[in-house]
Design an enzyme around this catalytic site. Structure first.
Site, PDB file in Angstrom:
ATOM      1  N   GLU B 289       0.804  -0.792   0.013  1.00 23.90           N
ATOM      2  CA  GLU B 289       0.192  -0.467  -0.365  1.00 23.90           C
ATOM      3  C   GLU B 289       0.860   1.539   0.338  1.00 23.90           C
ATOM      4  OE1 GLU B 289      -2.398  -0.470   3.571  1.00 23.90           O
ATOM      5  OE2 GLU B 289      -3.498  -1.531   2.354  1.00 23.90           O
ATOM      6  N   ASP B 362      -8.234  -9.093   3.852  1.00 22.26           N
ATOM      7  CA  ASP B 362      -7.816  -8.197   4.837  1.00 22.26           C
ATOM      8  C   ASP B 362      -9.300  -7.901   5.968  1.00 22.26           C
ATOM      9  OD1 ASP B 362      -6.750  -5.863   5.946  1.00 22.26           O
ATOM     10  OD2 ASP B 362      -7.533  -4.053   4.884  1.00 22.26           O
ATOM     11  N   GLU B 390     -12.369  -2.315  12.189  1.00 22.76           N
ATOM     12  CA  GLU B 390     -12.406  -1.597  10.889  1.00 22.76           C
ATOM     13  C   GLU B 390     -13.456  -1.734   9.952  1.00 22.76           C
ATOM     14  OE1 GLU B 390      -8.799  -1.910   8.899  1.00 22.76           O
ATOM     15  OE2 GLU B 390      -9.269  -0.710   7.282  1.00 22.76           O
TER      16      GLU B 390
END
Lengths: 692, 692
Positions: B289, B362, B390
């Site tokens: 990323e 993820d 998240e």
């Protein structure tokens, strides 16, 4: 390739008629072959009469509708032959019209529409067309129709700037800027729609009236509208501001007993009638919510109303004087109209009618009947309904209002013993009324579908139908409207009719069950704000004035031990309402301050029932969505999706109402919401700040 | 008057302990008289050992807790007598601790906690206290506990400016501005809470690492934290930026094979250990990323990891090198970590461990296990769980994550035949691991209740407990946590435990059932945005990359005919996932592009099952509200209302998810939502513009 071309042509054809709701209930859809064959056999010719604009309209409407429904263009014939639709002026028919099937051995079947004038012939024509839209049997008709009220009037709360007070369907239909030079084709469409349901009067402007509306400039504009409406049988009325003599005329006062003022009004009436010879009259909101009125000069409603009545009398005009008055200092707003108007009974001029809202407060989802009905026996009264859904979800929510209107019309006042229903107290049956009338605050605007919500068209429709015949049932009217507006399929009609029938009660349940009232938000009258408290604001504009929630219970004590509003009703109603045991539970909190743990008829406490009602409302809204989603097969995508989308909002906002009210009242009841029930999804903290 | 005074005093007393959740599961509430009498009989004296800060902590913790729970202040005694709690250092105990009840005819009962060092004695002490908090029987103990993983680590994604990436409980606990002069009392509270559940390591800073964290200035600050943590058995680790040599050290390159770079890291390691002698090591996110890494210089993950490992080796530090890598050009993101890391197996330095997220994408609500588990057999692997929610509703939603962790830990990789569960592939059982470790991305912040949602404390707690013993059941851990955190009442425990047990599946159902993934909104990863399409953005950051909805069906074809990600698993798992008939339905759309009308096991189509799952999720959320509302009687108002309010938001947002996903997928399936099911209350139009 050929298929593709056909598809494109077909698509284009579909797009020619956007299903935007603009055609209302006057769609005249193509009927099945069987039905239309039958109609074509019965009617093959039309024998028109032709002496007025209206008679031309009749012929045009029927021919065009018949062709749309059957595919056949009818012949016109001056001579009455067999299988003919015949129109007849018959002065013996005092009111209304008749439709008869006449069988003649020689010439076969004829259908005869008879009335004393062209307007009633038009009503009869629309009646016949309605039967055909509903696939009815027209081979054996014997219909006699008389209107219940002579004046069937829409009140538009339209302002001079094109906005509409409590309007949820766009801006005003009246385009004052362009008038009188240019008049919108919609004026005709509006008049036609109204004529189709028998409405024969329109108050063009807001009761919170701008004096300018009776200025010469605006009278010229209004005359143009009146000219269009006239051929559809619709008379124009205007709301007037009581201070017009000073504000418009420049006089030093508007005191009704002042000579100059009286002369001013007489001249104004003369001027009005010079432009609009069939002008209907004035609607007046005086000494109400800050509007000027005779009390400003130490005079009475009688002085005010009679002043105007005398000015209009030479021309046949009337005064509709509103009884919607209440005072910040009153101990119970629900009592004030009665207290103010009862002493004046019998003193009004004969062309005055008192316009009384259906309930004593203000168009709430449920109110008891207004105590003036049946009580003022020496003065004509007219009911004012609200068609626009100021307090019933705007044009966002589906609430079919015929049940509300019928509930009021059929409420027993006991004024002359059992059976003295409101309808009979206002239509001349029980009391001699020189004028009979009924008014509905319009829900129309310039939205393409007229009313914002497709189903709000049904409220316009049912108001007209009930104004004509107050004995119709809500269900009957819904059936008519659905068939004409959507489909004749039983699989569509039955569930949707059920949804309509339950919709107003659903709104009552998730907004204000058990006789609660006025828990609305200050700014918009859409969402809940039961906690609202604005220091120094009028207490009777605060929800707490109405719900009176405290540690002991909920509701407004209007019994003999409280404000004694019950005493304004006739016995036995006064006693029925006064006693907690006999008070109808759907009005319980209107008349009583009820302890949270009071056991109601089902054995559960007030608190438990209150919770249940709110949840019932939410579940009803969810059920409406289910019902509607199954209709996709029967109707066009455009209207299906529009209503579907509105119903989503309705369910969401029903939950908003439920949560707001239950969580707020819970701070007083200090009891849990019954655990088997769905829990709130909002918190008070969040709702306090959430804005519409 | 006296009553009033008492009331005031009582009120003050209550207010002394605001029930804000700050005490976590270490509340030590006063026990019933019967239980506490029993404990007082068994333990009347404590025989402490006193050779370290940690042993002082042990004595203080036990005495204070015992007094809180029983009301009795225990005596300390240097001489072991009857009814005594005894601590023993026993170097023969390799790992963990034992707790034994010893009955001696002469001196009566003693409880003996034995371990090789003070930290393990502390763990044993917390174990005994936990039993007492749960009102357990302590008269007949024979406990032997060994940790499953040597390193049980929290990863904090805390930034240098005090913000937390994916943090939903306030700002970072570490106050870098004030350090090292001033250290917050919360550092000690944090260390104590972690010690109580066996956590022994903390990565203080975000994996998206600011190089400044290993500057001298920040090492001095970090050393202060390490000094506080040390006595609670917690070692400090740091995330490092691979470009630190150039960005912090001013070198022209950070190439791992460059001599200067290698020297720089060695000196940096030396410097770190001069401040923090027990420094744990580095966590590295490299070439992921946008973060720098060895591939920027044409080197491999091995080159990068070994560079750092060699620098740390002299001091006993380790490198945790993350396998979370994926590339915009990859055809299937789920495959890339395996493709990149498998060829490197066996080439890493012995103090390197590869940190692998539980699933291949993820931290989605449900993923299959990561294919690297069991596959990299010559390199130590550690699981990375995400404790902070998240993708599971932030701190707004209740989602107890032990079921997710257990699902991964107990998933069979078949690496060495049946029973080769992920836990055994990572704890040294199946493969020789020089290091064993497990990591959880922390959900703590400076909110008074640490984790935003009171129930999110349970996720911190269960991570610690599973890191110690991965064979514990979710239910067992929930039971412990609830008793310590809220109440020992069965009527409270049982329903709430059920709610916790079902909560993660509820989130899966209303967000992404049947193996769907990554339908989240671009900006916040909270709400749904399955329609998201940003031109020119990375395709693997778009939901459509994952759901692949089209007119035919839904889901990502990862079979042999598709991306063949199934081939990364061992047989028979590769075949089980490959075949639509055998693929577990809760992962169906992860591995298959399934036609809308595909018949699933229950005989209904994919579309029908999809609709049902979303609705199940909503109904579960509503059920949680019902369960919770009944707990008011058992617990304090403050926490009750806090959770109640969160559950409202959860239900509302569950509906948001359901509507968004179903309405969006419906544009592909072109089928109605089953009519018996509750209808949407949102429209796509409105959801497209609604922001979080």
């Amino acid at each position: 390739m050929k298929n593709i071309l056909l598809f494109i042509l077909f698509s284009l054809a579909i797009n020619l008629f956007a299903e935007d709701g603009s055609r209302l209930w006057l769609r005249y859809e193509l009927l099945s072959e069987q039905i239309s064959e039958n109609y074509k056999q019965i009617i093959s010719t039309v024998c028109p009469i032709t002496y007025s604009e209206t008679t031309k309209i009749i012929t045009r409407e029927f021919l065009s509708a018949f062709e749309d429904m059957t595919g056949k263009r009818l012949n016109l014939s001056k001579k009455r032959t067999g299988n003919c639709l015949v129109f007849l002026i018959d002065k013996k028919i005092e009111k209304g019209y008749s439709i008869q099937t006449q069988k003649d051995n020689k010439s076969g079947i004829s259908i005869l529409i008879a009335a004393a004038d062209d307007i009633n012939l038009l009503y009869g024509t629309f009646h016949l067309l309605r039967l055909m839209q509903m696939q009815g049997n027209i081979s054996d008709l014997n219909i006699v129709e008389k209107p219940a009220y002579d004046r069937r009037i829409l009140n538009h709360w339209d302002n001079i700037d094109g906005t509409i007070e409590r309007g949820y369907a766009g801006r005003s239909l009246w385009n004052w800027e362009d008038l009188p030079e240019k008049s919108d084709p919609r004026y005709t469409e509006y008049a036609r729609a109204n004529a189709s349901i028998g409405i024969n009067g329109t108050v063009l402007n807001n009761v919170n009236a701008n004096p300018k509306f009776i200025s010469r400039e605006y009278l010229i504009k209004t005359a143009e509208i009146a000219n269009i409406f006239r051929k559809w049988g619709i008379r124009v009325y205007l709301s007037v501001n009581f201070s017009s003599p000073s504000e418009l005329g420049g006089l030093p006062t508007s005191d009704p007993l002042n000579k100059e003022v009286r002369r001013w009004w007489k001249e104004k009436a003369k001027e009005i009638y010079s432009f609009i010879p069939d002008f209907g009259g004035f609607l007046v909101k005086a000494n109400s919510e800050g509007l000027p009125g005779p009390q400003d000069f130490g005079r009475t409603h009688v002085d005010g109303a009679n002043l105007l009545a005398e000015a209009l009398e030479p021309y046949g005009g009337i005064v509709m004087w509103r009884a919607f008055v209440y005072d910040a200092k009153s101990t119970d707003r629900a009592k004030q109209a009665y207290d103010e108007f009862m002493p004046l009974d019998g003193r009004f001029h004969k062309n005055v009618i008192i316009q009384v809202k259906n309930g004593p407060i203000d168009f709430q989802p449920r109110e008891p009947l207004h105590p003036l009905f049946g009580a003022m026996q020496k003065t004509p009264l007219m009911i004012e309904f609200q068609i626009t859904q100021e307090y019933l979800g705007f044009s966002k929510q589906l609430a079919y209002l015929a049940p509300l209107y019928v509930e009021c019309l059929q409420s027993d006042t006991y004024a002359k013993g059992k059976g003295s229903v409101t309808a009979k107290c206002t239509d001349g049956t029980l009391f001699p009324q020189t004028i009979t009338a009924i008014a509905g605050v319009a829900n129309t605007g310039n939205d393409s579908n007229w009313t914002g919500h497709h189903f709000a068209q049904a409220n316009w429709y049912c108001f007209g139908r009930l104004a004509w015949n107050h004995e119709l049932t809500s269900e009957h009217i819904a059936d008519e409207w659905l068939r004409m507006t959507f489909s004749n399929e039983t699989a569509f009609i039955e569930p949707v009719k059920r949804m309509m029938a339950e919709s107003r009660e659903a709104v009552v349940n998730y907004m204000m069950p058990l006789g609660l009232a006025h828990l609305f938000a200050w700014e918009h009258h859409y969402g809940p704000e039961p906690w609202l408290n604005i220091p120094d604001a009028r207490p009777d504009w605060m929800p707490s004035y109405y719900h009176k929630a405290d540690a002991i219970g909920l509701g407004f004590d209007r019994t003999h031990a409280g404000s004694n509003a019950v005493s304004q009703y006739f016995p036995p109603l006064s006693t029925i309402y006064d006693q907690i045991e006999t008070c109808p539970e759907n009005l319980l909190l209107w008349f009583h301050h009820v302890p949270w743990n009071y056991r109601m008829q089902n054995g559960n406490t007030l608190w438990e029932n209150l919770c249940r009602k709110y949840q019932d409302g939410v579940e009803a809204a969810r059920e409406f969505q289910k019902i509607w989603d199954k209709t996709a097969f029967f109707i066009d995508k455009e209207r299906f999706e529009h209503v579907q989308s509105k119903l989503k909002v309705q369910t969401r906002d029903a939950i908003w109402w439920r949560d707001a009210c239950l969580l707020y009242f819970q701070t007083f009841s200090r009891q849990p919401i019954p655990y088997e029930q769905e829990r709130p999804v909002h918190t008070l903290e969040e709702l306090n700040v959430s804005k519409f």
